[in-house]
Design a protein around this motif. Structure first.
Motif, PDB file in Angstrom:
ATOM      1  N   SER A  38       0.847  -1.188   0.000  1.00 19.97           N
ATOM      2  CA  SER A  38       0.000   0.000   0.000  1.00 19.97           C
ATOM      3  C   SER A  38       0.888   1.245   0.000  1.00 19.97           C
ATOM      4  O   SER A  38       1.877   1.300   0.729  1.00 19.97           O
ATOM      5  CB  SER A  38      -0.901  -0.002   1.249  1.00 19.97           C
ATOM      6  OG  SER A  38      -1.559   1.231   1.406  1.00 19.97           O
ATOM      7  N   VAL A  39       0.544   2.209  -0.851  1.00 23.83           N
ATOM      8  CA  VAL A  39       1.195   3.524  -0.837  1.00 23.83           C
ATOM      9  C   VAL A  39       0.078   4.561  -0.900  1.00 23.83           C
ATOM     10  O   VAL A  39      -0.576   4.716  -1.932  1.00 23.83           O
ATOM     11  CB  VAL A  39       2.168   3.722  -2.010  1.00 23.83           C
ATOM     12  CG1 VAL A  39       2.828   5.101  -1.927  1.00 23.83           C
ATOM     13  CG2 VAL A  39       3.226   2.626  -2.035  1.00 23.83           C
ATOM     14  N   ASP A  40      -0.161   5.251   0.233  1.00 24.15           N
ATOM     15  CA  ASP A  40      -1.297   6.157   0.284  1.00 24.15           C
ATOM     16  C   ASP A  40      -0.934   7.539  -0.270  1.00 24.15           C
ATOM     17  O   ASP A  40       0.186   7.771  -0.727  1.00 24.15           O
ATOM     18  CB  ASP A  40      -1.860   6.253   1.707  1.00 24.15           C
ATOM     19  CG  ASP A  40      -0.876   6.840   2.708  1.00 24.15           C
ATOM     20  OD1 ASP A  40       0.074   7.542   2.292  1.00 24.15           O
ATOM     21  OD2 ASP A  40      -1.055   6.603   3.928  1.00 24.15           O
ATOM     22  N   LEU A  50      -4.928  -8.127  -5.576  1.00 27.07           N
ATOM     23  CA  LEU A  50      -5.854  -7.252  -6.292  1.00 27.07           C
ATOM     24  C   LEU A  50      -6.015  -5.944  -5.545  1.00 27.07           C
ATOM     25  O   LEU A  50      -5.739  -5.867  -4.349  1.00 27.07           O
ATOM     26  CB  LEU A  50      -7.220  -7.934  -6.456  1.00 27.07           C
ATOM     27  CG  LEU A  50      -8.151  -8.072  -5.236  1.00 27.07           C
ATOM     28  CD1 LEU A  50      -9.525  -8.567  -5.677  1.00 27.07           C
ATOM     29  CD2 LEU A  50      -7.586  -8.962  -4.162  1.00 27.07           C
ATOM     30  N   GLY A  51      -6.463  -4.916  -6.273  1.00 25.82           N
ATOM     31  CA  GLY A  51      -6.721  -3.648  -5.618  1.00 25.82           C
ATOM     32  C   GLY A  51      -6.501  -2.458  -6.537  1.00 25.82           C
ATOM     33  O   GLY A  51      -5.968  -2.592  -7.646  1.00 25.82           O
ATOM     34  N   PRO A  52      -6.900  -1.270  -6.063  1.00 24.93           N
ATOM     35  CA  PRO A  52      -6.765  -0.054  -6.867  1.00 24.93           C
ATOM     36  C   PRO A  52      -5.316   0.404  -6.966  1.00 24.93           C
ATOM     37  O   PRO A  52      -4.538   0.271  -6.022  1.00 24.93           O
ATOM     38  CB  PRO A  52      -7.615   0.962  -6.094  1.00 24.93           C
ATOM     39  CG  PRO A  52      -7.553   0.487  -4.671  1.00 24.93           C
ATOM     40  CD  PRO A  52      -7.539  -1.007  -4.761  1.00 24.93           C
ATOM     41  N   THR A  71      -2.505   3.703  -3.929  1.00 21.85           N
ATOM     42  CA  THR A  71      -2.415   2.308  -4.383  1.00 21.85           C
ATOM     43  C   THR A  71      -2.560   1.394  -3.178  1.00 21.85           C
ATOM     44  O   THR A  71      -1.834   1.551  -2.182  1.00 21.85           O
ATOM     45  CB  THR A  71      -1.062   2.060  -5.078  1.00 21.85           C
ATOM     46  OG1 THR A  71      -1.002   2.828  -6.276  1.00 21.85           O
ATOM     47  CG2 THR A  71      -0.869   0.586  -5.402  1.00 21.85           C
ATOM     48  N   HIS A  72      -3.493   0.442  -3.272  1.00 18.30           N
ATOM     49  CA  HIS A  72      -3.762  -0.443  -2.128  1.00 18.30           C
ATOM     50  C   HIS A  72      -4.018  -1.850  -2.657  1.00 18.30           C
ATOM     51  O   HIS A  72      -5.119  -2.160  -3.121  1.00 18.30           O
ATOM     52  CB  HIS A  72      -4.960   0.059  -1.325  1.00 18.30           C
ATOM     53  CG  HIS A  72      -4.792   1.451  -0.799  1.00 18.30           C
ATOM     54  ND1 HIS A  72      -4.105   1.727   0.369  1.00 18.30           N
ATOM     55  CD2 HIS A  72      -5.188   2.647  -1.296  1.00 18.30           C
ATOM     56  CE1 HIS A  72      -4.103   3.040   0.568  1.00 18.30           C
ATOM     57  NE2 HIS A  72      -4.752   3.611  -0.424  1.00 18.30           N
ATOM     58  N   LEU A  73      -2.999  -2.709  -2.556  1.00 23.87           N
ATOM     59  CA  LEU A  73      -3.104  -4.073  -3.054  1.00 23.87           C
ATOM     60  C   LEU A  73      -3.217  -5.045  -1.890  1.00 23.87           C
ATOM     61  O   LEU A  73      -2.474  -4.952  -0.901  1.00 23.87           O
ATOM     62  CB  LEU A  73      -1.882  -4.419  -3.904  1.00 23.87           C
ATOM     63  CG  LEU A  73      -1.651  -3.513  -5.123  1.00 23.87           C
ATOM     64  CD1 LEU A  73      -0.376  -3.918  -5.846  1.00 23.87           C
ATOM     65  CD2 LEU A  73      -2.851  -3.545  -6.064  1.00 23.87           C
ATOM     66  N   PHE A  74      -4.151  -5.977  -2.009  1.00 20.66           N
ATOM     67  CA  PHE A  74      -4.428  -6.959  -0.971  1.00 20.66           C
ATOM     68  C   PHE A  74      -4.280  -8.368  -1.541  1.00 20.66           C
ATOM     69  O   PHE A  74      -4.482  -8.596  -2.731  1.00 20.66           O
ATOM     70  CB  PHE A  74      -5.856  -6.785  -0.432  1.00 20.66           C
ATOM     71  CG  PHE A  74      -6.045  -5.544   0.397  1.00 20.66           C
ATOM     72  CD1 PHE A  74      -6.150  -5.623   1.778  1.00 20.66           C
ATOM     73  CD2 PHE A  74      -6.113  -4.297  -0.198  1.00 20.66           C
ATOM     74  CE1 PHE A  74      -6.318  -4.477   2.544  1.00 20.66           C
ATOM     75  CE2 PHE A  74      -6.283  -3.140   0.554  1.00 20.66           C
ATOM     76  CZ  PHE A  74      -6.383  -3.243   1.926  1.00 20.66           C
ATOM     77  N   VAL A  75      -3.942  -9.314  -0.661  1.00 21.06           N
ATOM     78  CA  VAL A  75      -3.886 -10.711  -1.064  1.00 21.06           C
ATOM     79  C   VAL A  75      -5.322 -11.212  -1.244  1.00 21.06           C
ATOM     80  O   VAL A  75      -6.198 -10.909  -0.439  1.00 21.06           O
ATOM     81  CB  VAL A  75      -3.148 -11.565  -0.012  1.00 21.06           C
ATOM     82  CG1 VAL A  75      -3.008 -13.006  -0.496  1.00 21.06           C
ATOM     83  CG2 VAL A  75      -1.765 -10.973   0.279  1.00 21.06           C
TER      84      VAL A  75
END
Length: 403
Positions: free
Chosen positions: A214-216, A343-345, A352-356
């Protein structure tokens, strides 16, 4: 332009509803992703006119705004997929906006269909071009695979491996896709709740507890080490959580793996908090949080670099990665496809927020395929690992049971 059409009556609230936009996209056979970040009120959605595929993990930093949907292990059938946000929706404003470089003709057709109310027709969702290779393992065969893994771990062939299985159940006759998504939003406020529907690939829903990268918008990088599982208490409290040595060691392995990735990148400026007990749906886990302030650390590509080092993480694959992966491919008996991928935006309004991709299910025409896994160490009990997968399957069972 379609964007101007979306801006008409901007003072009306909401301009559109999530259901209207989602069902219009599905009705038109377009790729669509809808999601809500943990503990946030806003649901976001993007529609992509031309999904992009690749065999390599995409580079995050220069990417246009969109949504990534990536497999456990890329192959010709299960590529990494990027849904560029040609149209973007926010449930807070009710506005649907067009990307400046999105094709005007396709956007105009979408807005016209939205205004005409085609979404009121029955909702259909895309299925994969080929049926998934499901495991549907019995308790006996799953426990046998766990026993084999334990023997190899004790022989020092590897330290940990994550074994998973899929389980198919008939879809209830009254099942409705948008209703199911709304139920997930309500039932799992602490999770990353998502719905991804891509023609040729299929339709997936899930409520994931695990941040990958994640990078906010404040340029703070985050990742977590999440492992260990036990049922949550009925009162929702973590005060009485008691962790076995096996679970503590398993979480420690994941934590050390994250630190080893930092070390490979020669990154020393990070903060670490944990491990602590967290609740995810009907389960509790041990979690350690890692943060890097990119305003203070000159590392503009940290998001992509860590993504490529971490995936697949030791929480879904094992340690060391290569022997664990080979054991999975030889002994799970099915292709995970997008289960335990990520997956994620990407580069959205909030970063950018990627989750398992965990606690998820794939929707076929008349059935749902649910997925769950368990981390195996030298202290694992085959019976308890089976029970852990049973508990994890309940996350999606609970949604289906509402119909």
């Amino acid at each position: 332009m379609a964007q101007e059409m979306a801006g008409n009556n901007a003072k009306e609230s909401p301009r559109y509803t999530l259901t209207e936009v989602l069902q219009t996209a599905l009705h038109q056979g377009l790729a669509v992703a809808a999601w809500r970040l943990p503990l946030q009120p806003e649901v976001q959605l993007c529609v992509s006119f031309t999904p992009q595929t690749t065999q390599e993990i995409p580079t995050l930093e220069p990417s246009p705004a969109g949504f990534l949907f990536c497999p456990f292990q890329a192959d010709a059938v299960h590529p990494h997929i990027f849904l560029k946000a040609d149209l973007s929706f926010s449930s807070i404003t009710g506005e649907l906006t067009q990307s400046p470089d999105a094709p005007d003709s396709q956007a105009a057709a979408f807005f016209q269909a939205l205004e005409n109310g085609v979404q009121r027709q029955s909702t259909n969702w895309p299925f994969p071009d080929s049926n998934p290779n499901q495991s549907d393992r019995t308790e006996e065969t799953f426990q046998a695979a766990v026993s084999l893994a334990v023997d190899l771990i004790r022989a020092e062939a590897m330290e940990k491996v994550v074994l998973s299985r899929s389980h198919s159940v008939p879809l209830p006759d009254s099942f409705e896709l948008t209703t199911a998504f709304e139920q997930m939003l309500s039932v799992y406020p602490n999770a990353f709740v998502s719905l991804t529907a891509i023609p040729g690939i299929g339709t997936w829903m899930g409520a994931s507890p695990e941040v990958l990268v994640s990078v906010d918008k404040q340029q703070v990088f985050k990742t977590v080490a999440l492992a260990g599982t036990q049922p949550a208490s009925e009162d929702g409290s973590t005060a009485n959580a008691i962790w076995r040595q096996k679970e503590i060691e398993e979480q420690g392995m994941v934590e050390r793996y994250v630190l080893s990735c930092f070390k490979k990148l020669r990154l020393r400026e990070y903060t670490e908090v944990g491990p602590r007990t967290v609740i995810a749906g009907n389960l509790m886990h041990l979690r350690t949080d890692f943060k890097v302030d990119l305003k203070e650390v000159d590392f503009p590509t940290l998001g992509t670099d860590m993504l490529r080092l971490l995936h697949p993480t030791s929480a879904v694959c094992g340690l060391p990665k290569e022997p664990a992966l080979q054991f999975i491919l030889a002994n799970e008996g099915y292709n995970r496809s997008y289960y335990s991928g990520f997956l994620g935006p990407v580069n959205s309004a909030v970063g950018t927020h990627l989750f398992v991709n965990l606690r998820c299910m794939q929707l076929l025409e008349t059935e749902a395929v649910l997925y769950a896994g368990a981390g195996i160490t030298g202290e694992s009990s085959p019976d308890k690992e089976w029970q852990e997968t049973q508990h994890k399957l309940q996350t999606m069972f609970k949604i289906l049971a509402e119909f």
